[in-house]
Design a protein around this motif. Structure first.
Motif, mmCIF file in Angstrom:
data_model
loop_
_atom_site.group_PDB
_atom_site.id
_atom_site.type_symbol
_atom_site.label_atom_id
_atom_site.label_comp_id
_atom_site.label_asym_id
_atom_site.label_seq_id
_atom_site.Cartn_x
_atom_site.Cartn_y
_atom_site.Cartn_z
ATOM 1 N N ILE A 78 0.874 -1.169 0.000
ATOM 2 C CA ILE A 78 0.000 0.000 0.000
ATOM 3 C C ILE A 78 0.913 1.221 0.000
ATOM 4 O O ILE A 78 1.759 1.380 0.869
ATOM 5 C CB ILE A 78 -0.932 0.004 1.234
ATOM 6 N N ARG A 79 0.714 2.088 -0.976
ATOM 7 C CA ARG A 79 1.660 3.186 -1.197
ATOM 8 C C ARG A 79 1.176 4.562 -0.752
ATOM 9 O O ARG A 79 1.947 5.499 -0.706
ATOM 10 C CB ARG A 79 2.036 3.216 -2.665
ATOM 11 N N SER A 80 -0.105 4.688 -0.437
ATOM 12 C CA SER A 80 -0.627 5.992 -0.027
ATOM 13 C C SER A 80 -1.956 5.804 0.691
ATOM 14 O O SER A 80 -2.552 4.719 0.648
ATOM 15 C CB SER A 80 -0.835 6.896 -1.253
ATOM 16 N N ALA A 82 -4.729 7.134 -0.237
ATOM 17 C CA ALA A 82 -5.734 6.923 -1.292
ATOM 18 C C ALA A 82 -5.737 5.454 -1.736
ATOM 19 O O ALA A 82 -6.807 4.864 -1.941
ATOM 20 C CB ALA A 82 -5.459 7.841 -2.479
ATOM 21 N N HIS A 83 -4.560 4.880 -1.857
ATOM 22 C CA HIS A 83 -4.462 3.462 -2.232
ATOM 23 C C HIS A 83 -5.080 2.595 -1.139
ATOM 24 O O HIS A 83 -5.817 1.638 -1.428
ATOM 25 C CB HIS A 83 -2.993 3.105 -2.469
ATOM 26 N N LEU A 84 -4.811 2.921 0.119
ATOM 27 C CA LEU A 84 -5.388 2.181 1.240
ATOM 28 C C LEU A 84 -6.911 2.214 1.180
ATOM 29 O O LEU A 84 -7.577 1.177 1.292
ATOM 30 C CB LEU A 84 -4.894 2.762 2.569
ATOM 31 N N ARG A 85 -7.484 3.401 0.990
ATOM 32 C CA ARG A 85 -8.949 3.516 0.915
ATOM 33 C C ARG A 85 -9.506 2.719 -0.262
ATOM 34 O O ARG A 85 -10.549 2.067 -0.142
ATOM 35 C CB ARG A 85 -9.356 4.983 0.822
ATOM 36 N N ALA A 86 -8.814 2.756 -1.386
ATOM 37 C CA ALA A 86 -9.275 2.015 -2.571
ATOM 38 C C ALA A 86 -9.252 0.510 -2.319
ATOM 39 O O ALA A 86 -10.178 -0.206 -2.720
ATOM 40 C CB ALA A 86 -8.414 2.375 -3.779
ATOM 41 N N VAL A 87 -8.222 0.019 -1.661
ATOM 42 C CA VAL A 87 -8.119 -1.420 -1.386
ATOM 43 C C VAL A 87 -9.176 -1.853 -0.377
ATOM 44 O O VAL A 87 -9.818 -2.898 -0.552
ATOM 45 C CB VAL A 87 -6.698 -1.796 -0.911
ATOM 46 N N VAL A 88 -9.412 -1.067 0.659
ATOM 47 C CA VAL A 88 -10.460 -1.389 1.632
ATOM 48 C C VAL A 88 -11.819 -1.443 0.932
ATOM 49 O O VAL A 88 -12.617 -2.361 1.157
ATOM 50 C CB VAL A 88 -10.470 -0.374 2.801
ATOM 51 N N ALA A 89 -12.082 -0.484 0.052
ATOM 52 C CA ALA A 89 -13.346 -0.471 -0.698
ATOM 53 C C ALA A 89 -13.440 -1.687 -1.617
ATOM 54 O O ALA A 89 -14.493 -2.332 -1.710
ATOM 55 C CB ALA A 89 -13.476 0.821 -1.498
ATOM 56 N N TYR A 90 -12.348 -2.011 -2.301
ATOM 57 C CA TYR A 90 -12.341 -3.174 -3.194
ATOM 58 C C TYR A 90 -12.654 -4.455 -2.419
ATOM 59 O O TYR A 90 -13.473 -5.263 -2.847
ATOM 60 C CB TYR A 90 -10.979 -3.294 -3.887
ATOM 61 N N ILE A 91 -12.000 -4.632 -1.285
ATOM 62 C CA ILE A 91 -12.225 -5.831 -0.476
ATOM 63 C C ILE A 91 -13.677 -5.885 -0.005
ATOM 64 O O ILE A 91 -14.339 -6.908 -0.130
ATOM 65 C CB ILE A 91 -11.238 -5.878 0.705
ATOM 66 N N GLY A 92 -14.185 -4.790 0.504
ATOM 67 C CA GLY A 92 -15.560 -4.762 0.997
ATOM 68 C C GLY A 92 -16.590 -5.001 -0.082
ATOM 69 O O GLY A 92 -17.614 -5.652 0.139
ATOM 70 N N ASN A 93 -16.325 -4.504 -1.281
ATOM 71 C CA ASN A 93 -17.292 -4.617 -2.374
ATOM 72 C C ASN A 93 -17.160 -5.899 -3.179
ATOM 73 O O ASN A 93 -17.961 -6.132 -4.090
ATOM 74 C CB ASN A 93 -17.180 -3.400 -3.302
ATOM 75 N N ASN A 94 -16.194 -6.739 -2.875
ATOM 76 C CA ASN A 94 -15.995 -7.961 -3.642
ATOM 77 C C ASN A 94 -17.248 -8.832 -3.717
ATOM 78 O O ASN A 94 -17.612 -9.286 -4.804
ATOM 79 C CB ASN A 94 -14.795 -8.727 -3.083
ATOM 80 N N PRO A 95 -17.970 -9.070 -2.623
ATOM 81 C CA PRO A 95 -19.182 -9.888 -2.734
ATOM 82 C C PRO A 95 -20.301 -9.197 -3.516
ATOM 83 O O PRO A 95 -21.117 -9.855 -4.152
ATOM 84 C CB PRO A 95 -19.591 -10.158 -1.292
ATOM 85 N N VAL A 96 -20.332 -7.874 -3.496
ATOM 86 C CA VAL A 96 -21.314 -7.130 -4.290
ATOM 87 C C VAL A 96 -21.011 -7.319 -5.767
ATOM 88 O O VAL A 96 -21.898 -7.646 -6.564
ATOM 89 C CB VAL A 96 -21.312 -5.627 -3.914
ATOM 90 N N THR A 97 -19.744 -7.139 -6.135
ATOM 91 C CA THR A 97 -19.308 -7.319 -7.519
ATOM 92 C C THR A 97 -19.603 -8.735 -8.008
ATOM 93 O O THR A 97 -19.982 -8.933 -9.164
ATOM 94 C CB THR A 97 -17.803 -7.013 -7.642
ATOM 95 N N ALA A 98 -19.470 -9.710 -7.124
ATOM 96 C CA ALA A 98 -19.722 -11.112 -7.478
ATOM 97 C C ALA A 98 -21.209 -11.454 -7.486
ATOM 98 O O ALA A 98 -21.583 -12.585 -7.802
ATOM 99 C CB ALA A 98 -18.979 -12.028 -6.509
ATOM 100 N N GLY A 99 -22.064 -10.495 -7.116
ATOM 101 C CA GLY A 99 -23.504 -10.739 -7.118
ATOM 102 C C GLY A 99 -24.006 -11.530 -5.935
ATOM 103 O O GLY A 99 -25.107 -12.095 -5.978
ATOM 104 N N LEU A 100 -23.246 -11.569 -4.847
ATOM 105 C CA LEU A 100 -23.635 -12.348 -3.670
ATOM 106 C C LEU A 100 -24.483 -11.560 -2.679
ATOM 107 O O LEU A 100 -25.119 -12.139 -1.799
ATOM 108 C CB LEU A 100 -22.385 -12.894 -2.974
#
Length: 124
Positions: A78-80, A82-100
């Protein structure tokens, strides 16, 4: 079970657990390691793999063979902030993206749900 495994490592001071999400066929984890990452991942895989294989029949997990995890894992620095916030959002939204689920906090195997439960409604 995987959630408990992640929390034990944090409780033991091996890492700071920032975000996580257990998916049907993989896990996303954002940690700040205090010991070598390979040791952390090895412990996760050993404990959860033994548990899954031991409970395969009882839970009808459908695990064929004697291996539960793939050999490799993928890591990122994690380099910044902003990158940290983006990764946390990506992890949290993974089941949404997968339609779960429709919203990240609905997925019970995720830190997004816990974060929602611990955050006052005024901050949503």
């Amino acid at each position: 079970m995987m959630q408990a495994t992640l929390e034990v490592g944090e409780d033991n001071g091996r890492y700071v657990l920032h975000a996580w999400c257990v998916m049907p066929n993989h896990v996303h984890v954002l940690i700040e390691p205090r010991i070598p990452l390979r040791s952390i991942v090895q412990a996760w895989k050993a404990y959860s793999g033994r548990w899954a294989l031991a409970n395969n029949g009882r839970l009808a997990l459908g695990i064929a063979g004697e291996a539960f995890w793939m050999r490799d894992y993928w890591d990122r620095f994690i380099r910044s902030d902003a990158h940290l916030r983006a990764v946390v959002a990506y992890i949290g939204n993974n089941p949404v993206t997968a339609g779960l689920c429709a919203r990240a906090e609905q997925w019970q195997w995720s830190s997004a749900r816990r974060r929602r439960e611990e955050t006052p409604a005024a901050e949503w």
